[in-house]
Design an enzyme around this catalytic site. Structure first.
Site, PDB file in Angstrom:
ATOM      1  N   THR A 288       2.702  -1.798   8.851  1.00 21.90           N
ATOM      2  CA  THR A 288       3.037  -2.754   9.948  1.00 21.90           C
ATOM      3  C   THR A 288       3.326  -4.313   9.503  1.00 21.90           C
ATOM      4  O   THR A 288       3.734  -5.197  10.066  1.00 21.90           O
ATOM      5  CB  THR A 288       2.100  -2.890  11.305  1.00 21.90           C
ATOM      6  OG1 THR A 288       0.842  -3.320  10.333  1.00 21.90           O
ATOM      7  CG2 THR A 288       1.822  -1.643  11.891  1.00 21.90           C
TER       8      THR A 288
ATOM      9  N   HIS B 218       9.001 -24.766   8.590  1.00 22.16           N
ATOM     10  CA  HIS B 218       7.882 -25.474   9.071  1.00 22.16           C
ATOM     11  C   HIS B 218       6.561 -25.235   8.532  1.00 22.16           C
ATOM     12  O   HIS B 218       5.748 -26.150   8.814  1.00 22.16           O
ATOM     13  CB  HIS B 218       7.943 -25.458  10.640  1.00 22.16           C
ATOM     14  CG  HIS B 218       9.094 -25.856  11.611  1.00 22.16           C
ATOM     15  ND1 HIS B 218       9.356 -25.664  12.574  1.00 22.16           N
ATOM     16  CD2 HIS B 218      10.006 -26.743  10.954  1.00 22.16           C
ATOM     17  CE1 HIS B 218      10.323 -26.418  13.028  1.00 22.16           C
ATOM     18  NE2 HIS B 218      11.022 -26.813  12.103  1.00 22.16           N
TER      19      HIS B 218
ATOM     20  N   HIS C 127       6.123 -31.978   9.215  1.00 22.05           N
ATOM     21  CA  HIS C 127       5.290 -30.599   9.067  1.00 22.05           C
ATOM     22  C   HIS C 127       4.265 -30.423   7.902  1.00 22.05           C
ATOM     23  O   HIS C 127       3.303 -29.965   7.918  1.00 22.05           O
ATOM     24  CB  HIS C 127       6.547 -29.593   8.847  1.00 22.05           C
ATOM     25  CG  HIS C 127       7.439 -29.403   9.993  1.00 22.05           C
ATOM     26  ND1 HIS C 127       6.987 -28.939  11.052  1.00 22.05           N
ATOM     27  CD2 HIS C 127       8.798 -29.875   9.983  1.00 22.05           C
ATOM     28  CE1 HIS C 127       8.006 -29.209  12.112  1.00 22.05           C
ATOM     29  NE2 HIS C 127       9.080 -29.539  11.388  1.00 22.05           N
TER      30      HIS C 127
ATOM     31  N   MET D  78      -1.878  -6.576   5.941  1.00 22.28           N
ATOM     32  CA  MET D  78      -1.569  -7.405   4.879  1.00 22.28           C
ATOM     33  C   MET D  78      -1.704  -8.889   4.927  1.00 22.28           C
ATOM     34  O   MET D  78      -2.260  -9.533   4.284  1.00 22.28           O
ATOM     35  CB  MET D  78      -0.322  -7.238   4.198  1.00 22.28           C
ATOM     36  CG  MET D  78      -0.179  -5.760   3.351  1.00 22.28           C
ATOM     37  SD  MET D  78      -1.110  -5.881   1.685  1.00 22.28           S
ATOM     38  CE  MET D  78      -0.352  -4.681   0.995  1.00 22.28           C
TER      39      MET D  78
ATOM     40  N   CYS E  75       2.898  -3.358   4.096  1.00 20.39           N
ATOM     41  CA  CYS E  75       2.240  -2.172   4.375  1.00 20.39           C
ATOM     42  C   CYS E  75       2.839  -1.406   5.508  1.00 20.39           C
ATOM     43  O   CYS E  75       4.049  -1.767   5.784  1.00 20.39           O
ATOM     44  CB  CYS E  75       0.789  -2.624   4.805  1.00 20.39           C
ATOM     45  SG  CYS E  75       0.707  -3.759   6.266  1.00 20.39           S
TER      46      CYS E  75
ATOM     47  N   ASP F 233       1.027  -1.177   0.141  1.00 17.24           N
ATOM     48  CA  ASP F 233      -0.216  -0.225   0.086  1.00 17.24           C
ATOM     49  C   ASP F 233       0.946   1.171  -0.009  1.00 17.24           C
ATOM     50  O   ASP F 233       2.119   1.098  -0.227  1.00 17.24           O
ATOM     51  CB  ASP F 233      -1.098  -0.042   1.318  1.00 17.24           C
ATOM     52  CG  ASP F 233      -0.458   0.117   2.510  1.00 17.24           C
ATOM     53  OD1 ASP F 233       0.850   0.222   2.641  1.00 17.24           O
ATOM     54  OD2 ASP F 233      -1.196   0.235   3.590  1.00 17.24           O
TER      55      ASP F 233
ATOM     56  N   ILE G  76       0.860  -6.076   9.312  1.00 13.60           N
ATOM     57  CA  ILE G  76      -0.204  -7.038   9.915  1.00 13.60           C
ATOM     58  C   ILE G  76      -1.591  -6.806   9.073  1.00 13.60           C
ATOM     59  O   ILE G  76      -2.157  -7.962   8.805  1.00 13.60           O
ATOM     60  CB  ILE G  76      -0.545  -6.232  11.545  1.00 13.60           C
ATOM     61  CG1 ILE G  76       0.704  -6.382  12.260  1.00 13.60           C
ATOM     62  CG2 ILE G  76      -1.698  -6.992  12.045  1.00 13.60           C
ATOM     63  CD1 ILE G  76       0.587  -5.866  13.535  1.00 13.60           C
TER      64      ILE G  76
HETATM   65  C1  RB5 Z   1      -2.021   2.614   6.500  1.00 11.41           C
HETATM   66  O1  RB5 Z   1      -1.722   3.841   7.132  1.00 11.41           O
HETATM   67  C2  RB5 Z   1      -1.767   1.598   7.480  1.00 11.41           C
HETATM   68  O2  RB5 Z   1      -2.951   1.337   8.036  1.00 11.41           O
HETATM   69  C3  RB5 Z   1      -1.314   0.103   6.739  1.00 11.41           C
HETATM   70  O3  RB5 Z   1      -0.408   0.445   6.070  1.00 11.41           O
HETATM   71  C4  RB5 Z   1      -1.027  -0.888   7.404  1.00 11.41           C
HETATM   72  O4  RB5 Z   1      -0.074  -0.750   8.408  1.00 11.41           O
HETATM   73  C5  RB5 Z   1      -2.287  -1.837   8.022  1.00 11.41           C
HETATM   74  O5  RB5 Z   1      -1.949  -2.704   8.852  1.00 11.41           O
END
Ligand code: RB5
Length: 145
Positions: free
Chosen positions: A66, A97, A132, A70, A64, A8, A68
Site C-alpha cells: 500500500t 510545499h 514553506h 513504508m 510496499c 518489500d 503506508i
Molecule cells: C505485505 O503483505 C504488506 O503488509 C506490505 O507490503 C505493506 O502493504 C504494508 O504497509
C-alpha cells in the site's frame, strides 16, 4: 542527486520497473533491496531512510503493498520527510510545499503507468521554499522533542 530505492516482496516487480525508468533517465540509483523474497518493510525503510537523511539533496523511493507501512516506518527516521504518493497533484505539492525527500507508493494500489508518472513528477519538481521553508523547519524542530 542519488536515488535510493527499496521495496518489500509486494513491491518487488514495481521496483524493477521504476529502476528501469530511472536508469533510462540517467539517474544514479542505489538498490537497497529486497530481492523479491519475503521481507519486513521496516527493515528496507530504515536502509533507504538513513541513506537519504545522511545525504541531503538525495531522494528515496519506497514501495510496499500500500505504501503506508513504508511511509510510517521511514518517517520515524530523523531528517526523513516521506510522503505517500497516489495522485499527481499530491505528488507535485509534497515536493513544492513539504520538500518531501522520500516518496512511498503502493504496488497493490497503483498501476504501473501511474506509478512511473508519479516518479517523474516527484523527481522533476523543486521545493518552492519561502514560507514553506519555515514550516519544514518547524517539522525538523518537532524531531528534536
Ligand atoms: C505485505 O503483505 C504488506 O503488509 C506490505 O507490503 C505493506 O502493504 C504494508 O504497509
Amino acid at each position: 542527486m542519488q536515488i535510493w530505492i527499496g521495496c518489500d516482496h509486494a513491491g518487488f516487480e514495481r521496483k524493477q520497473e521504476v529502476m528501469e525508468l530511472l536508469q533510462q533517465k540517467g539517474f544514479s540509483v542505489e538498490d537497497c533491496g529486497c530481492d523479491g523474497s519475503r521481507t519486513d518493510y521496516p527493515e528496507i525503510a530504515k536502509k533507504v531512510g538513513e541513506a537519504v537523511a545522511a545525504n541531503p539533496g538525495d531522494r528515496g523511493i519506497l514501495i510496499c503493498g500500500t505504501g503506508i507501512g513504508m511511509s510510517i516506518a521511514a518517517n520515524k527516521i530523523r531528517g526523513v520527510r516521506a510522503a505517500l504518493c497516489a495522485d499527481a497533484f499530491s505528488t507535485k505539492y509534497t515536493r513544492l510545499h513539504n520538500d518531501a525527500n522520500i516518496m512511498c507508493m503502493g504496488a497493490r494500489t497503483l498501476g504501473s503507468g501511474l506509478a512511473l508518472e508519479l516518479v517523474e513528477i516527484f523527481l522533476d519538481t523543486p521545493f518552492e521554499g519561502g514560507r514553506h521553508e519555515t514550516r519544514v523547519h518547524m517539522i525538523t524542530e518537532l524531531e528534536q522533542q
